[in-house]
Scaffold this active site. Structure first.
Site, short mmCIF file in Angstrom:
data_model
loop_
_atom_site.label_atom_id
_atom_site.label_comp_id
_atom_site.label_asym_id
_atom_site.label_seq_id
_atom_site.Cartn_x
_atom_site.Cartn_y
_atom_site.Cartn_z
N ARG A 80 60.45 48.95 22.22
CA ARG A 80 59.36 47.95 21.82
C ARG A 80 60.17 46.66 21.47
O ARG A 80 59.27 45.66 21.71
CB ARG A 80 58.84 48.51 20.46
CG ARG A 80 57.86 47.96 19.69
CD ARG A 80 56.79 48.44 19.01
NE ARG A 80 57.45 49.70 17.94
CZ ARG A 80 58.31 49.77 17.28
NH1 ARG A 80 58.77 48.82 16.81
NH2 ARG A 80 58.57 50.82 16.69
N TYR A 127 36.00 31.76 24.30
CA TYR A 127 36.15 33.31 24.82
C TYR A 127 35.50 34.08 23.78
O TYR A 127 35.79 34.25 22.58
CB TYR A 127 37.36 33.56 25.18
CG TYR A 127 37.35 34.96 25.69
CD1 TYR A 127 37.00 35.23 27.12
CD2 TYR A 127 37.95 36.01 25.11
CE1 TYR A 127 37.09 36.52 27.65
CE2 TYR A 127 38.10 37.19 25.65
CZ TYR A 127 37.66 37.51 27.10
OH TYR A 127 37.61 38.63 27.42
N ASP A 170 45.02 28.46 24.02
CA ASP A 170 44.64 29.29 25.06
C ASP A 170 44.98 28.74 26.25
O ASP A 170 43.88 27.90 26.54
CB ASP A 170 43.37 30.00 24.73
CG ASP A 170 43.21 31.37 25.66
OD1 ASP A 170 43.72 31.10 26.82
OD2 ASP A 170 42.55 32.23 25.07
N LYS A 208 44.50 37.21 33.94
CA LYS A 208 43.47 36.13 34.84
C LYS A 208 44.54 35.60 36.04
O LYS A 208 44.98 36.34 36.68
CB LYS A 208 42.95 35.20 34.13
CG LYS A 208 42.19 35.86 32.87
CD LYS A 208 41.15 36.70 33.22
CE LYS A 208 40.63 37.51 31.90
NZ LYS A 208 40.38 36.68 30.72
C1 LIG Z 1 40.17 37.07 29.34
C2 LIG Z 1 40.52 36.27 28.28
C3 LIG Z 1 41.01 36.49 26.93
C4 LIG Z 1 41.18 37.97 26.68
O1 LIG Z 1 42.49 38.46 27.66
P1 LIG Z 1 42.36 40.08 27.93
O2 LIG Z 1 43.45 39.95 28.74
O3 LIG Z 1 41.24 40.37 28.57
O4 LIG Z 1 42.77 40.78 26.51
C5 LIG Z 1 41.32 35.51 26.10
N1 LIG Z 1 41.12 34.32 26.36
C6 LIG Z 1 40.59 33.74 27.60
C7 LIG Z 1 40.28 32.40 27.77
C8 LIG Z 1 40.02 34.70 28.53
O5 LIG Z 1 39.28 34.33 29.66
#
Ligand SMILES: *Cc1c(COP(=O)(O)O)cnc(C)c1O
Length: 395
Positions: free
Chosen positions: A51, A103, A175, A200
């Site tokens: 961990r 998001y 982000d 993504k």
């Molecule tokens: C998909 C997404 C998230 C969340 O991520 P997960 O991997 O689905 O938990 C956060 N921010 C943005 C901009 C996203 O597209």
């Protein structure tokens, strides 16, 4: 040549390639072990318990830190796990300033969970310095930015906001999911923390769920290391490997995502059933100049509004190549309907204030041949027009 001197394409292609000295394997192995033998009392190989630190994950984390020009990287079990870990920096009574067109999952985390622990948030257009100054409070601890935002592609000047934030001893968190370090590196522009849904573009194949955090500065890196280990939402070894495998081709994929999305945006701009196209690579987009200044390219995501909301249902039904599915950033093209899917958790007033209405579709353009994508969407739009208005189908 040190890793830092290499160009980003080379660093991406070589993730984990020189780290395995025993066999010389050109890709780093998957270490499943959760426990590591201590040579002697008081000694460690650097690994004790998985961990805290795990070999395959560590190669990914070090590569991520380097790619984002940060000091430390942390791999998490999802993008939401990464966000939760970062938000745990804050305590009862702290206040955050957050991008308006956010998001949906991040909004839900802040409003349904962080709020229970007494952390509050104000949602504003983070590119408007007057607006962020207006909502700033003595207890404001961070500004959280998505740029461009999803789905409306609003662009925030990261450098300007970071400068403003630093003056007030406020952290800047970005982000960077939509652009990835291949096109944009917020830490170089003054931000303190970058988070990713690596599910993504970084993974890129719609087959691994992962999140990343990259920090700048020793103190912040230590704080996040403590939270990452204490909370435990860490990425497993197989997923770490899978993510690195995806990242090796990031440069090639992003180039194709960008050119396909831009070509698609140009096509839709001229289409009679399309009212508006939101793409920061189009000169009339309000974020065009800032986007060009701070990023070396555009993401493969954009959104558009049809002229009549009655087109939405048949368009989605008639698409063949482009899948009607949530998520974004994979090699396969996906189309989604934010008002009832990704953004359903955001209250109607906020959604409508930013323009996420019932005519808006979001398109994550994949790496297929552009002509096939244009044909597929063109045919679906025509079929929708025929159903709504009657008339001949032009096949
Ligand atoms: C998909 C997404 C998230 C969340 O991520 P997960 O991997 O689905 O938990 C956060 N921010 C943005 C901009 C996203 O597209």
């Amino acid at each position: 040549m040190s890793d830092k001197e290499l160009r980003i394409e080379s660093r991406l292609a070589q993730i984990g390639s020189v780290e395995e000295p025993v066999t010389g394997a050109v890709n780093y192995p998957i270490y499943q072990a959760t426990a590591f033998r201590h040579p002697r009392l008081g000694q460690s190989t650097g690994f004790d318990y998985a961990r805290t630190k795990s070999p395959t994950r560590k190669v990914l984390e070090d590569a991520s830190a380097l790619l984002e020009s940060g000091d430390a990287g942390f791999a998490c079990s999802s993008g939401m796990a990464a966000l939760q870990t970062v938000f745990t920096l804050f305590s009862q009574g702290d206040h955050l300033i957050v991008s308006l067109d956010l998001y949906g999952g991040t909004y839900r985390l802040l409003e349904k969970i962080l709020s229970k622990y007494g952390v509050t948030a104000s949602y504003v257009d983070t590119n408007d310095l007057d607006a962020i100054e207006t909502v700033r409070k003595p207890n404001t601890k961070a500004v959280f930015i998505e740029t461009p935002t999803n789905p409306l592609m609003m662009v925030t000047d990261i450098e300007a906001v970071s400068l403003w934030a630093r003056k007030h001893e406020i952290l800047t968190i970005v982000d960077n999911t939509l652009l990835t370090p291949y096109f944009q590196r917020p830490l170089e522009l003054g931000a303190d923390i970058v988070v990713h849904s690596a599910t993504k573009y970084l993974g890129g194949h719609n087959d691994v769920l992962a999140g990343l955090i990259v920090t700048k500065g020793e103190k912040l890196s230590e704080e996040i290391a403590f939270l990452h280990n204490s909370i435990g939402a860490v990425l497993g070894p197989t997923d770490s490997y899978q993510l690195m495998r995806g990242m090796k081709t990031l440069a090639l994929r992003m180039e194709r995502h960008e050119s396909n999305a831009l070509a698609m945006a140009h096509y839709l701009e001229k289409h009679p059933q399309i009212a508006e196209v939101f793409h920061p690579g189009l000169p009339q987009h309000p974020g065009y100049e800032i986007q060009n200044k701070q990023s070396s390219g555009n993401t493969g995501i954009f959104s558009f509004k049809v002229t009549d909301s009655r087109y939405v249902e048949p368009v989605l039904r008639h698409l063949k190549l482009i899948a009607f599915a949530e998520s974004l950033g994979g090699v396969e093209s996906l189309m989604t309907y934010p008002a009832i899917q990704t953004h359903a958790d955001i209250p109607l007033e906020i959604r409508e204030a930013v323009g996420v209405d019932d005519r808006l579709l979001r398109f994550s353009v994949g790496i297929e041949h552009i002509d096939d994508l244009i044909e597929d969407l063109g045919r679906a739009l025509e079929a929708a027009r025929v159903e709504v208005e009657g008339g001949l189908v032009h096949e």
